[in-house]
Design a protein around this motif. Structure first.
Motif, PDB file in Angstrom:
ATOM      1  N   GLN A  61      61.234  17.959  10.285  1.00 57.40           N
ATOM      2  CA  GLN A  61      61.855  18.830   9.293  1.00 57.40           C
ATOM      3  C   GLN A  61      62.249  17.975   8.096  1.00 57.40           C
ATOM      4  OE1 GLN A  61      65.071  20.606  11.574  1.00 57.40           O
ATOM      5  NE2 GLN A  61      66.561  19.125  10.800  1.00 57.40           N
ATOM      6  N   LEU A  62      62.045  18.526   6.899  1.00 57.76           N
ATOM      7  CA  LEU A  62      62.200  17.754   5.669  1.00 57.76           C
ATOM      8  C   LEU A  62      63.107  18.470   4.687  1.00 57.76           C
ATOM      9  CD1 LEU A  62      61.272  15.426   3.681  1.00 57.76           C
ATOM     10  CD2 LEU A  62      59.449  17.002   2.973  1.00 57.76           C
ATOM     11  N   MET A 103      63.948  20.156  -2.783  1.00 56.93           N
ATOM     12  CA  MET A 103      63.193  21.419  -2.739  1.00 56.93           C
ATOM     13  C   MET A 103      63.746  22.346  -3.818  1.00 56.93           C
ATOM     14  SD  MET A 103      61.126  21.098  -0.031  1.00 56.93           S
ATOM     15  CE  MET A 103      61.049  19.965   1.362  1.00 56.93           C
ATOM     16  N   ALA A 162      58.416  23.555  -1.811  1.00 53.37           N
ATOM     17  CA  ALA A 162      58.445  23.820  -0.368  1.00 53.37           C
ATOM     18  C   ALA A 162      57.038  24.051   0.178  1.00 53.37           C
ATOM     19  CB  ALA A 162      59.330  25.034  -0.085  1.00 53.37           C
ATOM     20  N   TRP A 203      55.017  20.767   0.564  1.00 56.27           N
ATOM     21  CA  TRP A 203      55.345  19.960   1.738  1.00 56.27           C
ATOM     22  C   TRP A 203      54.842  20.613   3.018  1.00 56.27           C
ATOM     23  CZ3 TRP A 203      56.191  15.192   0.943  1.00 56.27           C
ATOM     24  CH2 TRP A 203      56.940  14.733  -0.143  1.00 56.27           C
ATOM     25  N   LEU A 204      54.949  21.935   3.112  1.00 51.50           N
ATOM     26  CA  LEU A 204      54.444  22.622   4.301  1.00 51.50           C
ATOM     27  C   LEU A 204      52.936  22.465   4.412  1.00 51.50           C
ATOM     28  CD1 LEU A 204      56.610  25.867   4.088  1.00 51.50           C
ATOM     29  CD2 LEU A 204      56.767  24.112   5.864  1.00 51.50           C
ATOM     30  N   VAL A 259      54.393  19.095   7.027  1.00 55.06           N
ATOM     31  CA  VAL A 259      55.763  19.147   7.532  1.00 55.06           C
ATOM     32  C   VAL A 259      55.936  20.436   8.337  1.00 55.06           C
ATOM     33  CG1 VAL A 259      58.180  19.402   6.840  1.00 55.06           C
ATOM     34  CG2 VAL A 259      56.730  17.726   5.697  1.00 55.06           C
ATOM     35  N   VAL A 290      60.799  23.084   6.359  1.00 57.27           N
ATOM     36  CA  VAL A 290      61.459  22.596   5.153  1.00 57.27           C
ATOM     37  C   VAL A 290      62.875  23.139   5.091  1.00 57.27           C
ATOM     38  CG1 VAL A 290      59.362  22.243   3.794  1.00 57.27           C
ATOM     39  CG2 VAL A 290      60.498  24.480   3.752  1.00 57.27           C
TER      40      VAL A 290
END
Length: 236
Positions: free
Chosen positions: A77-78, A82, A88, A91-92, A96, A99
């Motif tokens: 989880q990051l 964001m 978001a 990154w997904l 990841v 988020v």
């Protein structure tokens, strides 16, 4: 209860801060080395924070985080930086698993709804950072109302889970403060992961009794106050 060792990244290095202040940073080398250490000790999930992103550079540390994604096989989880749906989504798309949306959600709670609709609520966690019982936003520099009210609002918008961070105790290694956690737990039904102040096995026992879904371990893990293998044995 899931345990999330923290891998906080500042300037490409793994660090720990005290109450989010950049000048307090203690460095612990390469982020991947820390990540692999915690995985070797039994971690099945990691809490990644892009501190440069939180301080205003949303695109920072992409290569470092990409390395964490490709070189580990645990849940990631990051959070940090964001500021938009595109941040978001990026990154997904990179890989990841989940988020964490903080200030952007406080500025526009409907971002949670839109991201949950697009990616699934299980991949969208709302960050609920508390200072003095109010939600702390914009790098913890401003507060914007009762934290439990915001927690319920984020849940109503579709957040699959919440990350509750108590800024008042974060990084101090002096233990958790129970009352703010209890207020959030009473306000929502979705899973809540707690960060800030977890310093002793007793803290983890209390969190388990409160029914939290997970705990983030930071400074106390890095400075040796907590042993990850011992914690994992305790909670199992």
């Amino acid at each position: 209860m899931e345990i999330f060792p923290a891998v906080d990244i500042l300037g490409g290095r793994c660090v720990q801060l005290v109450q989010g202040r950049r000048e307090t940073a203690s460095s612990y080398g390469q982020p991947l080395s820390s990540a692999l250490r915690w995985i070797d000790e039994g971690a099945t999930a990691l809490h990644i924070v892009n501190l440069d992103g939180a301080f205003g550079s949303a695109g920072a540390n992409v290569d470092v985080i990409r390395e964490l994604i490709t070189e580990t096989d645990v849940f990631l989880q990051l959070g940090g930086g964001m500021r938009s749906e595109s941040d978001a989504t990026g990154w997904l798309s990179l890989g990841v698993d989940r988020v964490i949306i903080g200030t952007a959600a406080a500025d526009d709670p409907s971002i949670i709804n839109r991201l949950s609709e697009e990616h699934g609520s299980e991949r969208i966690m709302a960050g609920v950072d508390a200072r003095g019982g109010e939600i702390a936003i914009h790098g913890w520099e401003k507060t914007a109302g009762e934290v439990s009210v915001w927690a319920k609002r984020f849940e109503d918008e579709g957040a699959g889970s919440l990350l509750f961070t108590n800024v008042d105790v974060e990084g101090l290694c002096e233990g958790i403060a129970v009352d703010p956690i209890q207020r959030v737990m009473d306000a929502v039904k979705c899973p809540v992961v707690v960060s800030g102040g977890v310093s002793h096995v007793t803290d983890l026992r209390i969190l388990r009794e409160l029914g939290v879904a997970g705990a983030v371990l930071g400074s106390a893990l890095y400075n040796g106050m907590l042993s990850l293998p011992a914690i994992l044995e305790e909670i199992q």
